[in-house]
Each structure stands twice: as C-alpha cells, then as structure tokens.
Design an enzyme around this catalytic site. Structure first.
Site: not given
Ligand code: NDP
Length: 249
Positions: A155, A159
């Site tokens: 991860y 990033k």
């Molecule tokens: P969630 O796991 O809550 O949501 C992830 C979203 O990405 C979902 O809508 C999922 O869709 C979608 N997704 C995953 N894989 C794919 C793919 N291959 N194609 C299309 N859609 C995809 O994540 P967060 O909201 O917590 O995180 C969002 C972003 O922020 C990420 O990039 C994460 O790495 C980054 N981030 C988050 C942090 C945190 O503390 N939450 C901290 C730092 C960074 P579906 O539901 O249909 O699978």
C-alpha cells in the site's frame, strides 16, 4: 458555487471518500459520473442523492485497472455530458498484511488497483482535456506514501508511486492547462480503515500525528474541492498532506 456546471468523474464513488466528494461537488454545482466495481446499489443511491440536489448524475460500472472499461467510462461520460472538466482518481484498496506474509498476488493486486489504475485513467482522460485546453485531476495518495511509518508495504509503495505519477504527469498536463495535484490523507475515519484503527499499527499511526486523533472524510473532501475548483489556478504537481501533522511525527 465553486463548481457551477462542471462535469466531474469520480472513480470509486459508491462509498467512503469518493461518495462524500460526489455529494459535496454536486452541492457546489457539478454534475457527476459515479463509478463503482461491485457496489451497484450504493452507487445508484449516490446518483439519486445528487439528482435530489438538482444536478445530473450517471452511474458507470468500470474496473479502473482495465483499460477497455476505463475507455468506456470516459466515452459514456463524454457522450452524456459533452465534456469532462474534472477527474478525481479516488478508487483504491488496502489489503492489510505484514511484510513477510505478503505474496506476489497481494503485491500485484494493490499496485494495479492503486497505481496502474491512475496511469490508465490519466492517460485515457488526457485527449479529452487536451482538446478542451483545460482540466483538473486530483489523485488520492496517502500519508503512507510520504513518510515511512509502520504501514503496509504494498500500500505504502503504491501511494508513493501515486505521488510520483502526480508530479510527473503535471509536467505533461501544464501545456494544456491541465492541473494535476494529489491529497495525502493520514488515518481517516472510514470503512476502509475501520479494522486497521483497532490494531497496534493503526494506533501507532494516529499517535504519530501531532493532533493525536484520526481525521474525518470532510477534511479530505475540503482539500479535493479546493484543488479541483477555480478558486486556485496556479497549483499543480503538489501534494496536500491531511494527516494532522503526521509527517512531522
Ligand atoms: P473505500 O474502501 O471506502 O472505497 C473505495 C471505493 O473504490 C469504492 O467505491 C470501490 O467500489 C472503489 N474501487 C475499488 N477498487 C476499484 C476498481 N478496481 N475500479 C473501480 N472502483 C474501485 O475507500 P476510502 O473511501 O476509504 O478511500 C478512498 C481513497 O482514499 C483510496 O484511494 C484510499 O487509498 C485513499 N485513502 C484513504 C484513507 C482512509 O483513511 N480511508 C487514508 C489515505 C488514503 P466498490 O464499492 O464498487 O468496490
């Protein structure tokens, strides 16, 4: 309104940060392309909420690791709205495992979902934005890619790659007025890190922040909105850390 009549594609906007960004952007006047891979029902609900706010929304299923599906995502967005002003590269995954337990498959899965996906989406959106001679892209990086805390290896590396991709593609975008930036959240109260927050690793990362608490999704959305809006027209290739000062910890 800060995004009046803009069109925004948000990858992974069925839940979490993507969902909240979609709703906040709609409140600021943007029409939205909601994207998901698995959570169709949740994605449809986000679109319904956007329409209630008074903006147009379409839902497109596309796996952002698959170039053909990404091409179809942008072409559906363009056919419906006639332009794409903003791309939020939000979709990402985390597969918490210790260093020695990680397999080649774990490595590839996270690299593809978090980093290769942004190479594909950025490359595929460029022709649309180049023709318009404007565009904004905001990438979801992470504090994990900025400083070398007790993070999950694949991860963190993915990033760090997002940060490099942001800075390098900003060079390619500049001649066409395409501004490309990233946000790097620390531990944010969300579904993705619910389990991690209970572990020693999660507690250590929160402890490294100066504020000694996790952030909220609204903290992340505020920075994404700022970078995507015309409030700022002179920041590109930049990364905003949203980690309560974690990089100083
Ligand atoms: P969630 O796991 O809550 O949501 C992830 C979203 O990405 C979902 O809508 C999922 O869709 C979608 N997704 C995953 N894989 C794919 C793919 N291959 N194609 C299309 N859609 C995809 O994540 P967060 O909201 O917590 O995180 C969002 C972003 O922020 C990420 O990039 C994460 O790495 C980054 N981030 C988050 C942090 C945190 O503390 N939450 C901290 C730092 C960074 P579906 O539901 O249909 O699978």
């Amino acid at each position: 309104m800060r995004l009046q009549d803009k069109v925004t594609v948000i990858t992974g906007s069925s839940r979490g940060i993507g969902r909240e960004t979609a709703l906040a952007f709609a409140k600021e006047g943007s029409h939205i392309v909601v994207n998901y891979t698995h959570s169709q029902e949740k994605a449809e609900k986000v679109a319904e909420e956007i329409r209630k706010i008074g903006r147009d929304a379409i839902v497109v299923k596309a796996d952002v690791t698959n170039r053909a599906e990404v091409k179809a995502l942008f072409s559906k967005a363009f056919d419906h709205f006639g332009k794409i002003d903003i791309l939020i590269n939000n979709a990402g995954i985390s597969r918490p495992k210790s260093f020695l337990e990680l397999t080649d498959e774990d490595w590839d899965e996270v690299m593809d979902a978090n980093l290769k996906s942004m190479f594909i989406t950025t490359q595929e959106i460029f022709p649309y934005m180049q023709k318009q001679n404007h565009g904004r892209i905001v990438n979801l990086a992470s504090a994990a890619g900025q400083y070398h805390g007790p993070f999950i290896l694949n991860y963190a590396v993915s990033k760090a790659g997002v940060i490099s991709l942001t800075k390098t593609t900003a060079r390619f975008g500049a001649p066409y007025n395409i501004l490309i930036n990233a946000v790097a959240p620390g531990m944010i109260n969300s579904e993705m890190i619910e389990e991690e927050m209970k572990t020693d690793m999660g507690k250590t990362i929160v402890g490294m922040s100066l504020l000694k608490r996790p952030g909220e999704i609204s903290d992340v959305v505020a920075s994404i909105l700022f970078l995507a809006s015309d409030e700022q027209n002179y920041i590109t290739g930049h990364v905003i850390s949203i980690s309560g000062g974690g990089y100083l910890g």
